[in-house]
Design a protein around this motif. Structure first.
Motif, PDB file in Angstrom:
ATOM      1  N   VAL A 179      -0.551   3.846   7.484  1.00  0.00           N
ATOM      2  CA  VAL A 179      -0.419   2.504   6.903  1.00  0.00           C
ATOM      3  C   VAL A 179       0.846   1.805   7.382  1.00  0.00           C
ATOM      4  N   LEU A 180       1.954   2.526   7.473  1.00  0.00           N
ATOM      5  CA  LEU A 180       3.221   1.909   7.852  1.00  0.00           C
ATOM      6  C   LEU A 180       3.153   1.192   9.204  1.00  0.00           C
ATOM      7  N   PRO A 181       2.571   1.791  10.246  1.00  0.00           N
ATOM      8  CA  PRO A 181       2.493   1.056  11.523  1.00  0.00           C
ATOM      9  C   PRO A 181       1.701  -0.242  11.413  1.00  0.00           C
ATOM     10  N   LEU A 182       0.637  -0.255  10.609  1.00  0.00           N
ATOM     11  CA  LEU A 182      -0.143  -1.471  10.412  1.00  0.00           C
ATOM     12  C   LEU A 182       0.669  -2.525   9.664  1.00  0.00           C
ATOM     13  N   ILE A 200       1.647   5.423 -12.925  1.00  0.00           N
ATOM     14  CA  ILE A 200       1.100   6.759 -12.729  1.00  0.00           C
ATOM     15  C   ILE A 200      -0.190   6.668 -11.919  1.00  0.00           C
ATOM     16  N   GLY A 201      -0.304   7.566 -10.931  1.00  0.00           N
ATOM     17  CA  GLY A 201      -1.501   7.610 -10.113  1.00  0.00           C
ATOM     18  C   GLY A 201      -1.541   6.589  -9.004  1.00  0.00           C
ATOM     19  N   PRO A 253      -5.540  -2.492  -1.713  1.00  0.00           N
ATOM     20  CA  PRO A 253      -4.862  -3.737  -2.089  1.00  0.00           C
ATOM     21  C   PRO A 253      -3.607  -3.976  -1.257  1.00  0.00           C
ATOM     22  N   CYS A 254      -3.402  -5.221  -0.908  1.00  0.00           N
ATOM     23  CA  CYS A 254      -2.214  -5.637  -0.154  1.00  0.00           C
ATOM     24  C   CYS A 254      -1.581  -6.804  -0.883  1.00  0.00           C
ATOM     25  N   SER A 255      -0.269  -6.797  -1.000  1.00  0.00           N
ATOM     26  CA  SER A 255       0.401  -7.857  -1.748  1.00  0.00           C
ATOM     27  C   SER A 255       1.714  -8.218  -1.088  1.00  0.00           C
ATOM     28  N   GLY A 298      -0.787  -0.654  -1.453  1.00  0.00           N
ATOM     29  CA  GLY A 298      -0.782   0.378  -2.476  1.00  0.00           C
ATOM     30  C   GLY A 298      -2.139   1.034  -2.581  1.00  0.00           C
ATOM     31  N   MET A 299      -2.147   2.242  -3.119  1.00  0.00           N
ATOM     32  CA  MET A 299      -3.417   2.937  -3.284  1.00  0.00           C
ATOM     33  C   MET A 299      -3.312   4.000  -4.369  1.00  0.00           C
ATOM     34  N   GLN A 300      -4.450   4.352  -4.932  1.00  0.00           N
ATOM     35  CA  GLN A 300      -4.514   5.449  -5.888  1.00  0.00           C
ATOM     36  C   GLN A 300      -4.196   6.753  -5.168  1.00  0.00           C
TER      37      GLN A 300
END
Length: 264
Positions: A248-251, A210-211, A113-115, A233-235
């Motif tokens: 993920v940060l560079p993207l 949590i998680g 997910p991206c927000s 974000g991710m589980q």
């Protein structure tokens, strides 16, 4: 006319003679409804907004007449017409128009997910959201609110505030734990925000949920002002903290650079 509460009198004095108390109270009544209070009696609304029952009754009946509320004579609930308010913001705000397809694209590319969100007082408000096709839920996060102090999006947005506005935020901050890992010490929270300002990103590990881990970067317009934040974000079982930083940060930063070129 109902007597003004001390806090209302102070607000009117600060806002000036053109401040419409009736309008402010009507909006407060609308905002009293949420996921936990989907329908309420007159007495329940009055308690929620801390206003006299007679004042709340007039506001409820007026809002019902305008179509923003419906009632069976006892319980009041919101109608879809209130979405016109949100639709007006999303439609007139060019940032939302730019961010929605970008969130969808980035979500598909990363598979998470991206927000995007903006700051509203002590909360963040999601204004764009994308999720990968593997997630079958059809719900959207647009319009959802979360505390700013314990979210990656929120810390990025707080880090983008001028110093005076940031001091105002901390003066009003009353942190409440969302999870056992939520940082509650105002000194530690301030340090995290300052670190976010220095590093140019925020990473939150299970402080808001949590998680769930998330990482966010600022979105700046032409003059350098932070107008929104972009987040993935991710589980926890799908990615480590190191993965978020290294992959993920560079993207996110690359996408933010492209988006910022479009913001005016």
């Amino acid at each position: 006319m109902a007597r003004l509460r001390p806090q209302d009198a102070e607000r009117r004095q600060a806002a000036g003679p053109d401040f419409l108390e009736a309008l402010a109270r009507g909006l407060a009544v609308l905002q009293a409804f949420d996921a936990e209070r989907r329908q309420m009696t007159l007495a329940e609304v009055a308690r929620a907004v801390d206003l006299p029952r007679a004042t709340v009754r007039r506001a409820l009946l007026t809002l019902a007449e305008l179509g923003h509320l419906e009632t069976d004579g006892r319980l009041f609930r919101l109608t879809p017409r209130v979405l016109r308010l949100a639709a007006g913001y999303l439609g007139s705000n060019g940032v939302s128009t730019i961010l929605q397809p970008r969130c969808e694209r980035l979500s598909l590319a990363i598979g998470e997910p991206c927000s995007a969100a903006v700051l509203d007082g002590g909360e963040i408000v999601f204004i764009a959201y994308g999720q990968p096709t593997r997630m079958l839920s059809v719900t959207t996060m647009v319009g959802w609110r979360l505390p700013a102090f314990c979210t990656a999006l929120g810390r990025v947005l707080l880090a983008g505030l001028p110093d005076a506005a940031l001091e105002t935020f901390f003066a009003a901050l009353r942190p409440v734990a969302a999870t056992p890992q939520t940082t509650l010490d105002p000194v530690a929270i301030r340090a995290q925000v300052i670190e976010t300002r220095r590093e140019g990103f925020a990473l939150v590990d299970q402080e808001a949920e949590i998680g769930f881990r998330s990482i966010a970067v600022p979105l700046r317009r032409y003059d350098g002002r932070v107008v929104a934040a972009l987040n993935v974000g991710m589980q926890v079982e799908r990615g480590t903290v190191a993965m978020l930083r290294e992959q993920v940060l560079p993207l996110l930063r690359a996408e933010a650079a492209e988006i910022s070129a479009l913001l005016v």
